[in-house]
Write a protein that holds these residues in place. Structure first.
Motif, mmCIF file in Angstrom:
data_model
loop_
_atom_site.group_PDB
_atom_site.id
_atom_site.type_symbol
_atom_site.label_atom_id
_atom_site.label_comp_id
_atom_site.label_asym_id
_atom_site.label_seq_id
_atom_site.Cartn_x
_atom_site.Cartn_y
_atom_site.Cartn_z
ATOM 1 N N GLU A 26 0.839 -1.192 0.000
ATOM 2 C CA GLU A 26 0.000 0.000 0.000
ATOM 3 C C GLU A 26 0.876 1.244 0.000
ATOM 4 O O GLU A 26 2.021 1.232 0.476
ATOM 5 N N GLY A 27 0.335 2.325 -0.526
ATOM 6 C CA GLY A 27 1.084 3.566 -0.554
ATOM 7 C C GLY A 27 0.332 4.626 -1.333
ATOM 8 O O GLY A 27 -0.809 4.428 -1.755
ATOM 9 N N ASP A 28 0.994 5.750 -1.519
ATOM 10 C CA ASP A 28 0.385 6.895 -2.188
ATOM 11 C C ASP A 28 0.824 6.949 -3.646
ATOM 12 O O ASP A 28 1.723 6.238 -4.080
ATOM 13 N N THR A 45 15.308 -9.994 -9.138
ATOM 14 C CA THR A 45 16.142 -8.915 -8.591
ATOM 15 C C THR A 45 15.565 -7.528 -8.828
ATOM 16 O O THR A 45 15.490 -6.696 -7.911
ATOM 17 N N LYS A 46 15.156 -7.231 -10.050
ATOM 18 C CA LYS A 46 14.653 -5.888 -10.356
ATOM 19 C C LYS A 46 13.350 -5.604 -9.620
ATOM 20 O O LYS A 46 13.123 -4.492 -9.138
ATOM 21 N N ALA A 47 12.482 -6.615 -9.534
ATOM 22 C CA ALA A 47 11.220 -6.430 -8.818
ATOM 23 C C ALA A 47 11.473 -6.176 -7.334
ATOM 24 O O ALA A 47 10.809 -5.332 -6.712
ATOM 25 N N GLU A 48 12.424 -6.893 -6.758
ATOM 26 C CA GLU A 48 12.749 -6.687 -5.343
ATOM 27 C C GLU A 48 13.325 -5.291 -5.112
ATOM 28 O O GLU A 48 13.016 -4.629 -4.114
ATOM 29 N N ALA A 49 14.170 -4.838 -6.030
ATOM 30 C CA ALA A 49 14.741 -3.492 -5.895
ATOM 31 C C ALA A 49 13.644 -2.433 -5.947
ATOM 32 O O ALA A 49 13.658 -1.461 -5.158
ATOM 33 N N LEU A 50 12.680 -2.595 -6.840
ATOM 34 C CA LEU A 50 11.572 -1.643 -6.912
ATOM 35 C C LEU A 50 10.691 -1.712 -5.669
ATOM 36 O O LEU A 50 10.181 -0.691 -5.208
ATOM 37 N N ALA A 54 9.894 1.461 -3.430
ATOM 38 C CA ALA A 54 8.501 1.847 -3.191
ATOM 39 C C ALA A 54 8.220 1.924 -1.693
ATOM 40 O O ALA A 54 7.535 2.846 -1.228
ATOM 41 N N SER A 55 8.743 0.970 -0.935
ATOM 42 C CA SER A 55 8.537 0.984 0.513
ATOM 43 C C SER A 55 9.150 2.234 1.134
ATOM 44 O O SER A 55 8.533 2.891 1.981
ATOM 45 N N ALA A 56 10.369 2.563 0.711
ATOM 46 C CA ALA A 56 11.049 3.740 1.259
ATOM 47 C C ALA A 56 10.339 5.039 0.884
ATOM 48 O O ALA A 56 10.357 6.015 1.650
ATOM 49 N N GLN A 57 9.681 5.051 -0.292
ATOM 50 C CA GLN A 57 9.014 6.260 -0.774
ATOM 51 C C GLN A 57 7.545 6.336 -0.370
ATOM 52 O O GLN A 57 6.889 7.344 -0.639
ATOM 53 N N ILE A 248 15.435 2.593 -11.144
ATOM 54 C CA ILE A 248 14.700 3.332 -10.115
ATOM 55 C C ILE A 248 14.570 4.810 -10.509
ATOM 56 O O ILE A 248 13.504 5.422 -10.319
ATOM 57 N N ALA A 249 15.620 5.378 -11.073
ATOM 58 C CA ALA A 249 15.543 6.776 -11.506
ATOM 59 C C ALA A 249 14.505 6.959 -12.608
ATOM 60 O O ALA A 249 13.782 7.961 -12.623
#
Length: 258
Positions: A26-28, A45-50, A54-57, A248-249
Motif C-alpha cells: 500500500e502507498g500513495d 532482482t529488479k522487482a525486489e529493488a523496486l 517503493a517501501s522507502a518512498q 529506479i531513476a
C-alpha cells in the motif's frame, strides 16, 4: 526486505478458474505495477529493488506471477501471451484504484504496451511506462524468424520444442500455441500509441533482445514522449547495482510527473 507470503487472485471462467499469486504494498501516488519476463517471477532482482524503493518512498507497488510462472497456478506450457495479458489486466483492474505506472521487463515490455492499448481511454489508462529490454513481438521476430526449419517442423508437428535456457537448468517449452497466439498481438508494422510517457532501458550487449529492437520500437511510438537509454555494456537482465539505479531513476521520474 522480509519475504512476504503471496496473496491470491482468482482469474478465469468457471471451467478454467485458477489463482494468481501477487504481492501488494500500500502507498500513495500512481501505483507501480511490475510486469515480469518470460519464465521470470515477481521476486526477481529488479522487482525486489523496486519493492524496496517503493517501501522507502511510501509508493503503492503491485507485482504478480503470470499463470504458469513463479508461485501462480498452472503449467507453463499450457499458457500463451493472451493468458498472460489477461492476467495483467485482471491484476490491474482488481488491485489498482488509479492510473498505474507499468514497468515491463523483456516479455513484460510487450505485455505493458498491449495492456496500455487495452486500457486507453479508461479510468486506469497508465500514467507511464518503463520498459526494460522490451521483447516486443518476440515470438515472431526473435523466435520463429530465427529458427531453422527442423525446429519449426518439431513445433508444428509435435506441438512443442524444448529450448535450452541460460537462466534455468530446465529447458523452456516453446509451444505451437505460443507461436500462433503471439501472431494475434504483433505490434510492429503499425503505429503504437500507449497514451503516456515511455522510458526504455536497453543493454547494447543483450544477446536475447538486440538493442536495435529498442530503436525500432522508438520509431513505432507516436504521439507520446519517449526516452531511450542505451547501456553500452548492459546485458539482458540489467540487474547490476548501476542498472538498478537507472531503473529506479526512470520509474521515479515518471512517478514524479504522474
Amino acid at each position: 526486505m522480509e519475504r512476504q507470503p503471496p496473496q491470491w487472485l482468482d482469474v478465469g471462467g468457471a471451467s478454467s478458474q485458477r489463482r494468481l499469486a501477487y504481492l501488494q504494498q500500500e502507498g500513495d501516488g500512481a501505483p507501480v505495477v511490475w510486469l515480469g519476463g518470460f519464465r521470470s517471477d515477481m521476486r526477481a532482482t529488479k522487482a525486489e529493488a523496486l519493492a524496496q524503493w517503493a517501501s522507502a518512498q511510501g509508493r503503492a507497488f503491485l507485482r504478480f506471477d503470470y499463470g504458469g510462472h513463479g508461485e501462480s497456478e498452472g503449467a507453463f506450457a499450457d499458457f500463451t501471451l493472451s493468458d498472460w495479458l489477461s492476467d495483467a489486466l485482471a491484476a490491474i483492474e482488481s488491485r489498482c484504484d488509479r492510473p498505474p505506472i507499468l514497468v515491463g521487463s523483456s516479455m513484460g515490455g510487450w505485455i505493458a504496451l498491449l495492456t496500455a492499448r487495452r486500457l486507453l481511454g479508461t479510468a486506469r489508462q497508465p500514467a507511464g511506462l518503463v520498459l526494460i529490454a522490451p521483447a516486443v513481438d518476440f515470438t515472431e521476430e526473435l523466435m520463429w524468424a530465427q529458427m531453422p526449419d527442423s525446429i519449426r517442423r518439431t513445433i508444428m508437428e509435435e506441438g512443442a520444442w524444448q529450448r535450452a535456457s541460460e537462466y534455468s537448468s530446465e529447458p523452456t517449452p516453446i509451444t505451437r500455441g505460443l507461436i500462433e497466439d503471439g501472431r494475434r498481438h504483433l505490434l510492429f508494422g503499425s503505429e503504437i500509441s500507449p497514451g503516456c510517457p515511455v522510458h526504455i532501458l536497453q543493454g547494447m550487449r543483450d544477446p536475447d533482445v538486440p538493442w536495435r529492437q529498442a530503436v525500432k520500437l522508438v520509431e513505432h511510438l507516436v504521439g507520446d514522449p519517449v526516452v531511450l537509454t542505451l547501456v553500452k555494456d548492459g546485458d539482458h537482465r540489467l540487474s547490476t547495482p548501476e542498472d538498478l539505479t537507472r531503473l529506479i531513476a526512470a520509474v521515479a521520474g515518471i512517478a514524479t510527473a504522474a
